[in-house]
Design a protein around this motif. Structure first.
Motif, PDB file in Angstrom:
ATOM      1  N   GLU A   3       0.885  -1.348  -0.012  1.00 57.24           N
ATOM      2  CA  GLU A   3      -0.150   0.038   0.014  1.00 57.24           C
ATOM      3  C   GLU A   3       0.805   1.367  -0.047  1.00 57.24           C
ATOM      4  OE1 GLU A   3      -3.819   1.627   2.490  1.00 57.24           O
ATOM      5  OE2 GLU A   3      -2.445   0.235   3.415  1.00 57.24           O
ATOM      6  N   GLY A   4       1.905   1.280   0.852  1.00 63.06           N
ATOM      7  CA  GLY A   4       2.763   2.355   0.774  1.00 63.06           C
ATOM      8  C   GLY A   4       3.454   2.520  -0.417  1.00 63.06           C
ATOM      9  N   GLN A   5       3.884   1.507  -0.886  1.00 70.81           N
ATOM     10  CA  GLN A   5       4.557   1.723  -2.425  1.00 70.81           C
ATOM     11  C   GLN A   5       3.627   2.027  -3.402  1.00 70.81           C
ATOM     12  OE1 GLN A   5       5.895  -2.563  -2.388  1.00 70.81           O
ATOM     13  NE2 GLN A   5       7.888  -1.962  -3.173  1.00 70.81           N
ATOM     14  N   VAL A   6       2.512   1.589  -3.241  1.00 67.70           N
ATOM     15  CA  VAL A   6       1.628   2.079  -4.512  1.00 67.70           C
ATOM     16  C   VAL A   6       1.354   3.774  -4.322  1.00 67.70           C
ATOM     17  CG1 VAL A   6      -0.835   1.965  -5.217  1.00 67.70           C
ATOM     18  CG2 VAL A   6       0.298   0.074  -4.750  1.00 67.70           C
ATOM     19  N   ARG A   7       1.247   4.132  -2.831  1.00 64.63           N
ATOM     20  CA  ARG A   7       0.982   5.554  -2.871  1.00 64.63           C
ATOM     21  C   ARG A   7       2.346   6.452  -3.180  1.00 64.63           C
ATOM     22  NH1 ARG A   7      -1.236   3.903   2.285  1.00 64.63           N
ATOM     23  NH2 ARG A   7       0.636   4.184   3.172  1.00 64.63           N
ATOM     24  N   GLY A   8       3.424   5.700  -2.824  1.00 63.04           N
ATOM     25  CA  GLY A   8       4.827   6.439  -3.278  1.00 63.04           C
ATOM     26  C   GLY A   8       4.682   6.414  -4.940  1.00 63.04           C
ATOM     27  N   VAL A   9       4.446   5.479  -5.790  1.00 66.38           N
ATOM     28  CA  VAL A   9       4.376   5.327  -7.030  1.00 66.38           C
ATOM     29  C   VAL A   9       3.352   6.388  -7.674  1.00 66.38           C
ATOM     30  CG1 VAL A   9       3.701   3.969  -9.447  1.00 66.38           C
ATOM     31  CG2 VAL A   9       5.335   3.030  -7.417  1.00 66.38           C
ATOM     32  N   ALA A  10       2.225   6.478  -7.108  1.00 67.04           N
ATOM     33  CA  ALA A  10       1.330   7.572  -7.382  1.00 67.04           C
ATOM     34  C   ALA A  10       1.963   8.877  -7.079  1.00 67.04           C
ATOM     35  CB  ALA A  10      -0.092   7.483  -6.712  1.00 67.04           C
ATOM     36  N   GLY A  11       2.756   9.221  -6.104  1.00 69.82           N
ATOM     37  CA  GLY A  11       3.454  10.475  -5.977  1.00 69.82           C
ATOM     38  C   GLY A  11       4.548  10.729  -7.045  1.00 69.82           C
ATOM     39  N   MET A  12       5.104   9.683  -7.433  1.00 74.44           N
ATOM     40  CA  MET A  12       6.038   9.676  -8.413  1.00 74.44           C
ATOM     41  C   MET A  12       5.310  10.309  -9.752  1.00 74.44           C
ATOM     42  SD  MET A  12       8.433   6.243  -7.586  1.00 74.44           S
ATOM     43  CE  MET A  12       9.533   6.583  -9.029  1.00 74.44           C
ATOM     44  N   VAL A  13       4.154   9.748  -9.899  1.00 74.00           N
ATOM     45  CA  VAL A  13       3.549   9.764 -11.321  1.00 74.00           C
ATOM     46  C   VAL A  13       3.238  11.424 -11.290  1.00 74.00           C
ATOM     47  CG1 VAL A  13       1.591   9.453 -12.661  1.00 74.00           C
ATOM     48  CG2 VAL A  13       2.885   7.394 -11.843  1.00 74.00           C
ATOM     49  N   LYS A  14       2.590  11.833 -10.122  1.00 79.65           N
ATOM     50  CA  LYS A  14       2.230  12.957  -9.953  1.00 79.65           C
ATOM     51  C   LYS A  14       3.323  14.071 -10.161  1.00 79.65           C
ATOM     52  CE  LYS A  14      -1.693  12.292  -6.798  1.00 79.65           C
ATOM     53  NZ  LYS A  14      -2.278  12.370  -5.256  1.00 79.65           N
ATOM     54  N   ALA A  15       4.383  13.812  -9.684  1.00 76.12           N
ATOM     55  CA  ALA A  15       5.692  14.698  -9.837  1.00 76.12           C
ATOM     56  C   ALA A  15       6.378  14.334 -11.211  1.00 76.12           C
ATOM     57  CB  ALA A  15       6.651  14.188  -8.980  1.00 76.12           C
ATOM     58  N   ASP A  16       5.890  13.673 -11.896  1.00 71.97           N
ATOM     59  CA  ASP A  16       6.373  13.446 -13.439  1.00 71.97           C
ATOM     60  C   ASP A  16       7.557  13.042 -13.457  1.00 71.97           C
ATOM     61  OD1 ASP A  16       6.084  13.299 -16.141  1.00 71.97           O
ATOM     62  OD2 ASP A  16       6.740  15.341 -16.518  1.00 71.97           O
ATOM     63  N   ARG A  17       8.110  12.000 -12.572  1.00 71.07           N
ATOM     64  CA  ARG A  17       9.436  11.310 -12.261  1.00 71.07           C
ATOM     65  C   ARG A  17       9.669  10.610 -13.680  1.00 71.07           C
ATOM     66  NH1 ARG A  17      11.204  10.130  -7.043  1.00 71.07           N
ATOM     67  NH2 ARG A  17      12.799   8.962  -8.174  1.00 71.07           N
ATOM     68  N   TYR A  18      10.957  10.092 -13.660  1.00 67.71           N
ATOM     69  CA  TYR A  18      11.508   9.387 -14.750  1.00 67.71           C
ATOM     70  C   TYR A  18      10.603   8.103 -14.915  1.00 67.71           C
ATOM     71  CZ  TYR A  18      14.905   7.276 -17.829  1.00 67.71           C
ATOM     72  OH  TYR A  18      15.576   6.792 -19.023  1.00 67.71           O
ATOM     73  N   CYS A  19      10.188   7.706 -16.400  1.00 69.39           N
ATOM     74  CA  CYS A  19       9.520   6.737 -16.439  1.00 69.39           C
ATOM     75  C   CYS A  19      10.318   5.168 -15.842  1.00 69.39           C
ATOM     76  CB  CYS A  19       8.961   6.398 -18.046  1.00 69.39           C
ATOM     77  SG  CYS A  19       8.240   7.722 -18.684  1.00 69.39           S
ATOM     78  N   MET A  20      11.506   5.363 -16.285  1.00 67.48           N
ATOM     79  CA  MET A  20      12.253   3.821 -15.770  1.00 67.48           C
ATOM     80  C   MET A  20      12.062   3.839 -14.367  1.00 67.48           C
ATOM     81  SD  MET A  20      12.721   2.521 -18.610  1.00 67.48           S
ATOM     82  CE  MET A  20      13.504   1.191 -17.854  1.00 67.48           C
ATOM     83  N   ASP A  21      11.961   4.933 -13.511  1.00 64.87           N
ATOM     84  CA  ASP A  21      11.993   4.770 -12.188  1.00 64.87           C
ATOM     85  C   ASP A  21      10.703   4.234 -11.470  1.00 64.87           C
ATOM     86  OD1 ASP A  21      14.766   5.723 -11.933  1.00 64.87           O
ATOM     87  OD2 ASP A  21      14.219   7.985 -11.358  1.00 64.87           O
ATOM     88  N   ILE A  22       9.884   4.745 -12.298  1.00 62.29           N
ATOM     89  CA  ILE A  22       8.446   4.275 -11.920  1.00 62.29           C
ATOM     90  C   ILE A  22       8.211   2.822 -12.293  1.00 62.29           C
ATOM     91  CG2 ILE A  22       5.905   4.565 -12.514  1.00 62.29           C
ATOM     92  CD1 ILE A  22       6.738   7.582 -13.000  1.00 62.29           C
ATOM     93  N   LEU A  23       8.743   2.472 -13.428  1.00 62.07           N
ATOM     94  CA  LEU A  23       8.600   0.941 -13.751  1.00 62.07           C
ATOM     95  C   LEU A  23       9.287   0.258 -13.020  1.00 62.07           C
ATOM     96  CD1 LEU A  23       8.711   1.376 -17.514  1.00 62.07           C
ATOM     97  CD2 LEU A  23       6.704   0.952 -16.234  1.00 62.07           C
ATOM     98  N   ALA A  24      10.364   0.714 -12.432  1.00 59.71           N
ATOM     99  CA  ALA A  24      11.078  -0.165 -11.388  1.00 59.71           C
ATOM    100  C   ALA A  24      10.378  -0.335 -10.204  1.00 59.71           C
ATOM    101  CB  ALA A  24      12.480   0.654 -10.968  1.00 59.71           C
ATOM    102  N   GLN A  25       9.597   0.552  -9.741  1.00 66.60           N
ATOM    103  CA  GLN A  25       8.923   0.530  -8.539  1.00 66.60           C
ATOM    104  C   GLN A  25       7.623  -0.399  -8.989  1.00 66.60           C
ATOM    105  OE1 GLN A  25       9.639   1.429  -5.459  1.00 66.60           O
ATOM    106  NE2 GLN A  25      11.691   1.849  -6.398  1.00 66.60           N
ATOM    107  N   THR A  26       6.985  -0.448 -10.079  1.00 62.85           N
ATOM    108  CA  THR A  26       5.709  -1.122 -10.135  1.00 62.85           C
ATOM    109  C   THR A  26       6.124  -2.572 -10.198  1.00 62.85           C
ATOM    110  OG1 THR A  26       6.041  -0.719 -12.539  1.00 62.85           O
ATOM    111  CG2 THR A  26       4.497   0.637 -11.240  1.00 62.85           C
ATOM    112  N   ALA A  27       7.601  -2.797 -10.616  1.00 60.57           N
ATOM    113  CA  ALA A  27       7.874  -4.299 -10.810  1.00 60.57           C
ATOM    114  C   ALA A  27       7.875  -4.782  -9.441  1.00 60.57           C
ATOM    115  CB  ALA A  27       9.374  -4.449 -11.591  1.00 60.57           C
TER     116      ALA A  27
END
Length: 90
Positions: free
Chosen positions: A16-40
């Motif tokens: 749950e915390g990881q998902v919230r973190g990824v949502a924050g990354m998407v909102k902050a327009d973070r680098y796609c590869m970093d987001i994909l690493a977290q979703t993996a």
């Protein structure tokens, strides 16, 4: 699911915390590869929860059916286990 249940809940809380973190990354327009690493990492964590639940089902539900000697219950639990494995492998 006492022992495995608590482990599953702990892992789900982390997920749950990881998902919230990824949502924050998407909102902050973070680098796609970093987001994909977290979703993996999230997918891997969910698979670990699946494993705990499958272990519990095999150790408790299937084992109880085997010990019961009731072929109908045994077949039912066996079929449930197969269905769970098929869903988990998709």
């Amino acid at each position: 699911m006492k022992k495995n249940g608590q482990k599953a809940l702990d892992r789900l809380s982390r997920i749950e915390g990881q998902v919230r973190g990824v949502a924050g990354m998407v909102k902050a327009d973070r680098y796609c590869m970093d987001i994909l690493a977290q979703t993996a990492a999230i997918r891997s964590a969910i698979l670990a929860v699946d494993k705990l639940i499958l272990e519990h089902h095999a150790e408790q539900c299937v084992e109880t059916a085997i010990k019961s000697g009731d072929p109908v219950e045994q077949r039912e639990k066996f079929n449930e286990l197969i269905q769970l494995l098929q869903k988990a492998s998709r």
